[in-house]
Design a protein around this motif. Structure first.
Motif, PDB file in Angstrom:
ATOM      1  N   PHE A 151       0.832  -1.207   0.000  1.00 20.58           N
ATOM      2  CA  PHE A 151       0.000   0.000   0.000  1.00 20.58           C
ATOM      3  C   PHE A 151       0.868   1.259   0.000  1.00 20.58           C
ATOM      4  N   LEU A 152       1.942   1.255   0.802  1.00 22.50           N
ATOM      5  CA  LEU A 152       2.817   2.421   0.881  1.00 22.50           C
ATOM      6  C   LEU A 152       3.611   2.640  -0.406  1.00 22.50           C
ATOM      7  N   SER A 153       3.782   1.577  -1.203  1.00 23.05           N
ATOM      8  CA  SER A 153       4.578   1.685  -2.430  1.00 23.05           C
ATOM      9  C   SER A 153       3.758   2.181  -3.613  1.00 23.05           C
ATOM     10  N   LYS A 154       2.441   2.359  -3.423  1.00 23.89           N
ATOM     11  CA  LYS A 154       1.570   2.811  -4.509  1.00 23.89           C
ATOM     12  C   LYS A 154       0.995   4.184  -4.174  1.00 23.89           C
ATOM     13  N   VAL A 160       0.075  13.275  -4.593  1.00 23.98           N
ATOM     14  CA  VAL A 160       1.285  14.102  -4.577  1.00 23.98           C
ATOM     15  C   VAL A 160       0.912  15.579  -4.525  1.00 23.98           C
ATOM     16  N   PHE A 161      -0.049  15.977  -5.346  1.00 26.84           N
ATOM     17  CA  PHE A 161      -0.477  17.377  -5.360  1.00 26.84           C
ATOM     18  C   PHE A 161      -1.139  17.757  -4.040  1.00 26.84           C
ATOM     19  N   MET A 162      -1.993  16.886  -3.520  1.00 21.87           N
ATOM     20  CA  MET A 162      -2.709  17.190  -2.278  1.00 21.87           C
ATOM     21  C   MET A 162      -1.756  17.310  -1.089  1.00 21.87           C
ATOM     22  N   VAL A 163      -0.693  16.513  -1.064  1.00 23.42           N
ATOM     23  CA  VAL A 163       0.246  16.526   0.061  1.00 23.42           C
ATOM     24  C   VAL A 163       1.207  17.710  -0.030  1.00 23.42           C
ATOM     25  N   TRP A 164       1.801  17.924  -1.220  1.00 21.08           N
ATOM     26  CA  TRP A 164       2.917  18.863  -1.317  1.00 21.08           C
ATOM     27  C   TRP A 164       2.530  20.272  -1.754  1.00 21.08           C
ATOM     28  N   ALA A 165       1.429  20.444  -2.474  1.00 24.59           N
ATOM     29  CA  ALA A 165       1.037  21.803  -2.890  1.00 24.59           C
ATOM     30  C   ALA A 165       0.774  22.717  -1.687  1.00 24.59           C
ATOM     31  N   PRO A 166       0.047  22.271  -0.647  1.00 28.84           N
ATOM     32  CA  PRO A 166      -0.104  23.134   0.536  1.00 28.84           C
ATOM     33  C   PRO A 166       1.224  23.463   1.212  1.00 28.84           C
ATOM     34  N   VAL A 167       2.161  22.510   1.205  1.00 27.11           N
ATOM     35  CA  VAL A 167       3.482  22.757   1.793  1.00 27.11           C
ATOM     36  C   VAL A 167       4.214  23.847   1.008  1.00 27.11           C
ATOM     37  N   VAL A 168       4.122  23.785  -0.326  1.00 29.78           N
ATOM     38  CA  VAL A 168       4.758  24.796  -1.172  1.00 29.78           C
ATOM     39  C   VAL A 168       4.167  26.175  -0.885  1.00 29.78           C
ATOM     40  N   LEU A 169       2.839  26.267  -0.789  1.00 26.33           N
ATOM     41  CA  LEU A 169       2.185  27.558  -0.538  1.00 26.33           C
ATOM     42  C   LEU A 169       2.569  28.117   0.832  1.00 26.33           C
ATOM     43  N   PHE A 260       6.047   9.492  -7.016  1.00 24.66           N
ATOM     44  CA  PHE A 260       6.818   9.080  -5.844  1.00 24.66           C
ATOM     45  C   PHE A 260       5.908   9.081  -4.608  1.00 24.66           C
ATOM     46  N   PRO A 261       5.771   7.956  -3.903  1.00 23.47           N
ATOM     47  CA  PRO A 261       4.933   7.912  -2.697  1.00 23.47           C
ATOM     48  C   PRO A 261       5.398   8.935  -1.661  1.00 23.47           C
ATOM     49  N   PRO A 262       4.476   9.626  -0.976  1.00 24.89           N
ATOM     50  CA  PRO A 262       4.843  10.707  -0.046  1.00 24.89           C
ATOM     51  C   PRO A 262       5.743  10.290   1.111  1.00 24.89           C
ATOM     52  N   VAL A 263       5.587   9.061   1.616  1.00 21.16           N
ATOM     53  CA  VAL A 263       6.390   8.657   2.778  1.00 21.16           C
ATOM     54  C   VAL A 263       7.879   8.596   2.443  1.00 21.16           C
ATOM     55  N   PRO A 264       8.302   7.809   1.436  1.00 24.07           N
ATOM     56  CA  PRO A 264       9.738   7.836   1.106  1.00 24.07           C
ATOM     57  C   PRO A 264      10.169   9.185   0.527  1.00 24.07           C
ATOM     58  N   ALA A 265       9.251   9.869  -0.168  1.00 24.45           N
ATOM     59  CA  ALA A 265       9.604  11.186  -0.733  1.00 24.45           C
ATOM     60  C   ALA A 265       9.958  12.177   0.367  1.00 24.45           C
TER      61      ALA A 265
END
Length: 360
Positions: A151-154, A160-169, A260-265
Motif C-alpha cells: 500500500f505504501l509503495s503505490k 502528490v499534489f494534495m500533500v505537497w502543494a499546501p506545503v509549497v504555498l 513518488f509515494p509521499p512517505v519515502p519522498a
C-alpha cells in the motif's frame, strides 16, 4: 466491434485488440483509431516512425487470433471495422507469419513468477536482469508480500499534489514574510561589511532558481541513480534498482507507480532541505528549497501525464510524451530529461532524431 468503439487492427493475418491501449498510444488516440480495421504492418516500419523491437513485442500482448485464409482481403462491413473476416482463437492456434523481430509475450514462461511479489525474485536474474527489465509489459506489479508495504509503495497521482502543494504555498509565504523583515544577508557569516542584503522582491527569482536547480537534480538522479547498471553478481543492488526505478521500466503504464509515494519522498526531501540549510542562510535556503519542491511537484504531475495523457499533436507536451516513450521502449541509455530536454543537450544524452529509410 470497431463501430461500437473497439480498436482492432491486424498485422498481416494476426489480429490485435488495442482498445485498452488506445488512450496511451504515444502518437495520440486519434491516429490509432484511424488505423482501426486496417493492416498496420507497413505503419510499424514507418514513416514517420519505425517501431522498436520492444514496441512490436508490446503489440503481441493484445493478440486475439488469426484471420482465416483469404479473409484478410475482405472489405470491412462498416467504416473502421474488420468486416466479416473471422478471427481464430489465439489459444487454439500456433502463431504464424509473425514479424521475425517480435517475440511472443508469454508471462507463464517468464524468468519470474508473476503470481508472487517480484522484488525478492529479480536479484536472482543476474546477467539476464538488464535485458529483462527493459522489455516492458502491460500489467500491474506487486512488489511486497506485506499488504501494508504494498500500500505504501503505490500512490495515485493526485495524492502528490494534495500533500505537497499546501506545503509549497505555506513555505512560500514563510519565506517571503521572513525576507520582508530585512534581516537576511548573503555572505554575512564571512563578513558583515561586504554582506549583501536579500530583499523580499528577490523571492520570485530565488524561487525560480530553486526550480531550475531541481531540473538539474531531476536529470542527475534519473541518469546516475535510477539508471545505474547494478553488477550481475550483486543481488541487493539489483533488488534496490528494481525498487527505485526498474519496476517502472518493466511496467511503464502501471498507474499506481508513476509518482513518488509521499512517505519515502519526505525522507529524500528532508535530506535536501538539510543540505540547503547548511550551505545557505536559513531564509535564503528555505526560499531555494520551496522553489525546488514546486519543481518536483510539477515534474511528478508531468511524468504521470506523459504516460496517461493525450496531448494535442504539435504541442510541447506531445513532443515530450513521444520523447519519453522512446526512452522507455528504445533509448534507455539516453533521454533522461522528463519535464524538460534541456539538460540532455549539454550532457550529450539527447535522443537522436530518426533518419528514416524504409527496410525491405
Amino acid at each position: 466491434r470497431c463501430a461500437q468503439g473497439a480498436c482492432l487492427v491486424r498485422c498481416r493475418r494476426r489480429l490485435y485488440d488495442l482498445s485498452g491501449f488506445v488512450r496511451l498510444h504515444p502518437g495520440g488516440e486519434q491516429l490509432l483509431r484511424l488505423r482501426a480495421g486496417t493492416d498496420v504492418s507497413a505503419a510499424l516500419d514507418g514513416p514517420p516512425h519505425r517501431h522498436s523491437a520492444n514496441a512490436r513485442r508490446w503489440l503481441e500482448q493484445y493478440y486475439v487470433g488469426e484471420m482465416e485464409p483469404g479473409e484478410e482481403q475482405v472489405p470491412p462491413a462498416a467504416p473502421g471495422c474488420p468486416g466479416s473476416g473471422k478471427a481464430v482463437d489465439a489459444s487454439a492456434q500456433t502463431p504464424r507469419r509473425m514479424d521475425p523481430r517480435c517475440k511472443t509475450v508469454d508471462l507463464e514462461k517468464d524468468l519470474v513468477d508473476w503470481q508472487k511479489p517480484l522484488l525478492w525474485q529479480v536479484g536472482y536474474l543476474g546477467e539476464k536482469y538488464d535485458e529483462w527489465v527493459h522489455q516492458p509489459v502491460d500489467r500491474p506489479i506487486r512488489l511486497f508480500h506485506s499488504d501494508f508495504l504494498e500500500f505504501l509503495s503505490k500512490t495515485a497521482w493526485y495524492v502528490v499534489f494534495m500533500v505537497w502543494a499546501p506545503v509549497v504555498l505555506y513555505l512560500s509565504w514563510v519565506s517571503y514574510t521572513s525576507l520582508a523583515q530585512g534581516n537576511t544577508r548573503l555572505f554575512s557569516s564571512f563578513t558583515t561589511e561586504y554582506s549583501i542584503p536579500v530583499h523580499k522582491y528577490y523571492f520570485p527569482f530565488i524561487f525560480l532558481l530553486g526550480m531550475f536547480l531541481w531540473s538539474l537534480l531531476e536529470y542527475l538522479i534519473h541518469r546516475f541513480v535510477f539508471h545505474m547498471k547494478p553488477p550481475a553478481s550483486n543481488y541487493y543492488l539489483i533488488t534496490l534498482h528494481f525498487l527505485l526505478h526498474g519496476q517502472h521500466h518493466k511496467s511503464p503504464f502501471d498507474s499506481s507507480r508513476l509518482v513518488f509515494p509521499p512517505v519515502p519522498a519526505s525522507l529524500v526531501i528532508g535530506f535536501f532541505y538539510g543540505v540547503l540549510q547548511l550551505l545557505l542562510p536559513e531564509v535564503l535556503g528555505l526560499s531555494v528549497f520551496v522553489g525546488g519542491l514546486c519543481g518536483y511537484v510539477i515534474y511528478d504531475m508531468m511524468h504521470y501525464y506523459l504516460h496517461y495523457g493525450s496531448p494535442k499533436k504539435g504541442t510541447y507536451l506531445y513532443g515530450l510524451k513521444a520523447y519519453h516513450v522512446k526512452h522507455h521502449f528504445e533509448h534507455q541509455k539516453s533521454g533522461f530529461g522528463i519535464s524538460t530536454r534541456f539538460w540532455d543537450h549539454p550532457f550529450r544524452t539527447l535522443i537522436p532524431e530518426e533518419t528514416f529509410e524504409k527496410e525491405d
